[in-house]
Scaffold this active site. Structure first.
Site, mmCIF file in Angstrom:
data_model
loop_
_atom_site.group_PDB
_atom_site.id
_atom_site.type_symbol
_atom_site.label_atom_id
_atom_site.label_comp_id
_atom_site.label_asym_id
_atom_site.label_seq_id
_atom_site.Cartn_x
_atom_site.Cartn_y
_atom_site.Cartn_z
ATOM 1 N N ASP A 2 0.814 -1.223 0.000
ATOM 2 C CA ASP A 2 0.000 0.000 0.000
ATOM 3 C C ASP A 2 0.846 1.272 0.000
ATOM 4 O O ASP A 2 1.685 1.463 0.887
ATOM 5 C CB ASP A 2 -0.905 0.034 1.239
ATOM 6 C CG ASP A 2 -1.922 -1.096 1.241
ATOM 7 O OD1 ASP A 2 -1.832 -1.991 0.391
ATOM 8 O OD2 ASP A 2 -2.799 -1.080 2.110
ATOM 9 N N GLU A 35 -11.800 -1.711 0.922
ATOM 10 C CA GLU A 35 -10.590 -1.266 1.601
ATOM 11 C C GLU A 35 -10.142 0.117 1.112
ATOM 12 O O GLU A 35 -10.466 0.547 0.017
ATOM 13 C CB GLU A 35 -9.456 -2.259 1.338
ATOM 14 C CG GLU A 35 -9.807 -3.693 1.705
ATOM 15 C CD GLU A 35 -8.591 -4.598 1.708
ATOM 16 O OE1 GLU A 35 -8.104 -4.892 2.794
ATOM 17 O OE2 GLU A 35 -8.123 -4.987 0.626
HETATM 18 C C1 FRU Z 1 -4.818 -3.338 1.399
HETATM 19 C C2 FRU Z 1 -4.712 -3.767 2.837
HETATM 20 C C3 FRU Z 1 -5.218 -2.679 3.749
HETATM 21 C C4 FRU Z 1 -4.501 -2.962 5.038
HETATM 22 C C5 FRU Z 1 -3.176 -3.527 4.547
HETATM 23 C C6 FRU Z 1 -2.630 -4.657 5.354
HETATM 24 O O1 FRU Z 1 -3.838 -3.877 0.589
HETATM 25 O O2 FRU Z 1 -5.400 -4.977 3.049
HETATM 26 O O3 FRU Z 1 -6.608 -2.675 3.892
HETATM 27 O O4 FRU Z 1 -4.378 -1.806 5.793
HETATM 28 O O5 FRU Z 1 -3.368 -3.959 3.223
HETATM 29 O O6 FRU Z 1 -1.416 -5.116 4.862
#
Ligand code: FRU
Length: 424
Positions: free
Chosen positions: A53, A294
Site C-alpha cells: 500500500d 478497503e
Molecule cells: C490493502 C490492505 C489494507 C490494510 C493492509 C494490510 O492492501 O489490506 O486494507 O491496511 O493492506 O497489509
C-alpha cells in the site's frame, strides 16, 4: 439482523447500497476499466524490502503535495528474507511467495522521497521500533498540515485489535533528501463500536482500518473515511430485496452471501485538530455483495463526490464476482445517495489473464492511479509467477459524470505532485 433503516434510523443519513444487481454488471476485461498488462520484467524499488500500500503525502483537501520540491510517499513495508532458513523450500531455494504472503503480519510504515515523482529513494522507517502500540502498522494517510512541515500520519494499529490512530511528526528537507522527525507519540482515536461497525467479538474476520481524513469542500468540516464491516454477529445479516436490487429472473438465490458485509465508514471530527472523532453510520454498504471495501478515498471533481475503494475477487459473495482492483461510486453530496460508477462500480480491474498483477489502487485528484505489483505470471499457463512487492506502472483515468475511462499509462510508481509547499 435489522435492515439499514431500522439500524441507522432516518438521520443523519441512510447508507447507500452497492447491490447484487449492480455487481452483476461488472465486466472483466472491458478495456475502459481494465489495467494494462504489467510486464513480468518490472524493476523493483528495493531488494531489501517488499512494499505494497502506497500513501502519497497530501494536504487535507486531497492534493498530492511535495515539500521544497521533494515528493514523499509512505508505504507499508516488510523485510525480504532471501537468506532466512525459515523461507527456504525443500530444495533450499528462497520461497519468496511464502515470504510475501506473510508480510501483513510484520507490516511497518516506511517513507521514500524523490525529486521527479518516481525513482523513489528509501528514507527509512517512520516510527522507531516500540513507538507503535501493536505489532502491525497498517494503512492510513499522511497529511501535511502547514508550512512548518508538520505531518499527521493517520494509520491503523493492528494486533492486538484494530485501532485507528494518529502520530504527529515533521518533514525536514535538505538539498540531498528528506527526513522525517518526531512521530514518537501515537494517539488512539477510535475502534469499531459493535453498533454500526462490526467488532472482532462479532466476527473474527472483521475489518476496521485504513483512515482517510479530509475536509468536506462544501461544509468545511473535518471527516474521515475508513474501511469497516456492518455491525452484527457473523452470519446474522439479512440479504433482502434492497441488498439484492433489481435482478433478472433466476438471480434471486443469494447463497451464503450473508457472510459478506463490507462497508465504507465515516467519522466526523469534534475538534479542528482531528483528535476527537464521532463515528457516523456508513456511507456505503455491500452486504450480500462483498466483504472488503478497503482504503476508501475521495476525489472531489465537478462539484461531485467520487468515492473509491479497493476490493478483491476472493471477497465477493456467492453468485457475484469481479476483478481485484478499484471500484467507485458518485454522489452530489457527501452523504449520498451514491451510485456505482460505470453501472457496476468497477473502475480499474486486473485483466483476467493476470488476475493478481496489481492491487491497492489509489485514485488521485489528477486522475492518476497508483498501485503496487502483487504477482505477474511468467509462463503461458500462469503457474509460474514473479512476486512484485514494488510500485506498479501508474495508470491515467478520466472521470466523466457517472463513467470512467482508462486513457494513459505512465512509469512505475509515478506520483507527481499537484502542488509544492515551501517550508518556512
Ligand atoms: C490493502 C490492505 C489494507 C490494510 C493492509 C494490510 O492492501 O489490506 O486494507 O491496511 O493492506 O497489509
Amino acid at each position: 439482523m435489522k435492515s439499514n433503516t431500522e439500524k441507522f434510523g432516518k438521520t443523519p443519513h441512510q447508507p447507500s447500497l452497492w447491490t447484487r444487481a449492480d455487481a452483476l454488471k461488472v465486466r472483466a476485461d472491458d478495456p475502459t476499466t481494465t489495467q494494462p498488462l504489467v510486464s513480468a520484467n518490472f524493476p523493483v524499488l528495493s531488494d531489501e524490502v517488499f512494499i505494497w500500500d502506497t500513501m502519497p503525502l497530501r494536504d487535507i483537501d486531497g492534493n498530492i503535495t511535495s515539500v521544497d520540491g521533494w515528493s514523499v510517499i509512505f508505504t507499508l513495508t516488510a523485510d525480504r528474507h532471501p537468506n532466512d532458513p525459515q523461507y527456504l523450500d525443500q530444495n533450499g531455494n528462497y520461497d519468496i511467495t511464502r515470504d510475501w504472503n506473510d508480510r501483513h503480519g510484520r507490516a511497518k510504515m516506511y517513507y521514500w522521497f524523490s525529486r521527479t515523482g518516481k525513482n523513489w529513494e528509501l528514507g527509512g522507517r517512520v516510527m522507531a521500533e516500540g513507538v507503535s502500540p501493536t505489532v502491525r502498522e497498517w494503512a492510513g494517510t499522511p497529511i501535511l498540515l502547514n508550512e512548518q512541515g508538520e505531518v499527521d500520519l493517520y494509520y491503523t494499529a493492528v494486533t492486538p485489535g484494530a485501532t485507528i490512530v494518529k502520530v504527529r511528526g515533521r518533514v525536514v528537507t535538505t538539498e540531498h533528501g528528506v527526513s522525517l522527525v518526531g512521530f514518537e507519540k501515537v494517539k488512539p482515536l477510535f475502534e469499531a463500536d459493535g453498533k454500526m461497525y462490526q467488532t472482532e467479538a462479532q466476527n473474527a474476520f472483521w475489518g476496521f482500518r485504513d483512515p482517510w481524513p479530509f475536509r468536506d469542500p462544501n461544509d468545511g468540516k473535518l471527516y474521515m473515511l475508513f474501511e469497516g464491516n456492518v455491525a452484527g454477529e457473523r452470519g446474522s445479516h439479512k440479504v433482502g430485496d434492497a441488498e439484492i436490487g433489481d435482478v433478472p429472473p433466476g438471480y434471486e438465490d443469494v447463497g451464503n452471501s450473508r457472510f459478506q458485509t463490507a462497508c465504507v465508514g465515516i467519522a466526523v471530527a469534534r475538534d479542528e485538530d482531528g483528535d476527537d472523532w464521532e463515528m457516523l453510520p456508513p456511507l456505503l454498504t455491500a452486504v450480500g455483495v462483498n466483504d472488503q471495501t478497503e482504503r476508501p478515498h475521495f476525489v472531489f471533481q465537478d462539484g461531485k463526490y467520487y468515492l473509491f475503494t479497493i476490493s478483491h475477487t476472493f471477497t465477493y459473495a456467492d453468485g457475484v464476482t469481479g476483478p481485484d482492483g478499484v471500484y467507485g461510486f458518485v454522489a452530489d453530496s457527501l452523504f449520498g445517495p451514491y451510485v456505482p460508477l460505470n453501472g457496476s462500480g468497477l473502475v480499474l480491474g486486473n485483466p483476467s489473464s493476470q488476475p493478481f498483477q496489481t492491487y491497492s489502487h489509489c485514485v488521485m485528484p489528477n486522475g492518476l492511479v497508483t498501485s503496487f505489483i502483487d504477482s505477474v505470471p511468467t509462463d503461458e499457463t500462469g503457474t509460474q509467477i514473479r512476486i512484485g512487492g514494488t510500485e506498479a506502472p501508474t495508470v491515467g483515468i478520466k472521470i466523466k459524470g457517472q463513467q470512467t475511462f482508462v486513457v494513459a499509462e505512465y512509469d512505475y510508481g509515478y506520483i507527481p505532485p499537484m502542488l509544492d509547499v515551501t517550508l518556512k
